[in-house]
Motif scaffolding. Sequence first.
Motif, PDB file in Angstrom:
ATOM      1  N   SER A   1     -16.886 115.780 -33.343  1.00  0.00           N
ATOM      2  CA  SER A   1     -18.278 115.362 -33.227  1.00  0.00           C
ATOM      3  C   SER A   1     -18.648 115.319 -31.753  1.00  0.00           C
ATOM      4  CB  SER A   1     -18.510 113.993 -33.879  1.00  0.00           C
ATOM      5  OG  SER A   1     -17.747 112.999 -33.218  1.00  0.00           O
ATOM      6  N   GLY A   2     -19.952 115.169 -31.503  1.00  0.00           N
ATOM      7  CA  GLY A   2     -20.417 115.006 -30.132  1.00  0.00           C
ATOM      8  C   GLY A   2     -21.090 116.221 -29.527  1.00  0.00           C
ATOM      9  N   GLY A   3     -21.093 117.320 -30.263  1.00  0.00           N
ATOM     10  CA  GLY A   3     -21.752 118.506 -29.738  1.00  0.00           C
ATOM     11  C   GLY A   3     -23.264 118.357 -29.724  1.00  0.00           C
ATOM     12  N   GLY A   4     -23.912 119.314 -29.086  1.00  0.00           N
ATOM     13  CA  GLY A   4     -25.361 119.280 -29.030  1.00  0.00           C
ATOM     14  C   GLY A   4     -25.894 120.207 -27.969  1.00  0.00           C
ATOM     15  N   LEU A   5     -27.163 120.034 -27.679  1.00  0.00           N
ATOM     16  CA  LEU A   5     -27.846 120.823 -26.664  1.00  0.00           C
ATOM     17  C   LEU A   5     -27.911 120.023 -25.372  1.00  0.00           C
ATOM     18  CD1 LEU A   5     -29.622 123.255 -25.787  1.00  0.00           C
ATOM     19  CD2 LEU A   5     -31.583 122.007 -26.733  1.00  0.00           C
ATOM     20  N   VAL A   6     -27.516 120.648 -24.281  1.00  0.00           N
ATOM     21  CA  VAL A   6     -27.522 119.970 -22.989  1.00  0.00           C
ATOM     22  C   VAL A   6     -27.973 120.964 -21.929  1.00  0.00           C
ATOM     23  CG1 VAL A   6     -25.089 120.496 -22.553  1.00  0.00           C
ATOM     24  CG2 VAL A   6     -26.146 118.534 -21.423  1.00  0.00           C
TER      25      VAL A   6
END
Length: 120
Positions: free
Chosen positions: A7-12
């Motif tokens: 977990s912890g992914g995303g757009l940055v």
Amino acid sequence: QVQLVESGGGLVQPGGSLRLSCVASGSIFSFNAMLWYRQAPGKQRELVGLINRGGVTNYVDGVKGRFTISRDNAKNTVYLQMNSLKPEDTAAYFCSAIDYRNDDDVRDYWGQGTQVTVSS
């Protein structure tokens, strides 16, 4: 059956940070090593880094000084702290665990992956 959940992914944005987590269904101390891989679209999966049972870490050259792997044995969790992110870090990130029993019995387990996208 060992299960790993990332977990912890995303757009940055470029230059930003993310921390990925990998939670194991059992004690991570039982594994010889915990590894992080990534796979970008159209490319082969590549090793990012690892932490062994003794806590020693190792990283591929492209992430040294930017990425840090750590673990919390009490939480059965391994982390990948990613700083100074670049667009080329965009990929699906996977956690893996290695269970070496003998030369003829080496088991590896994988999570389902979490997407990291670095873009402005």
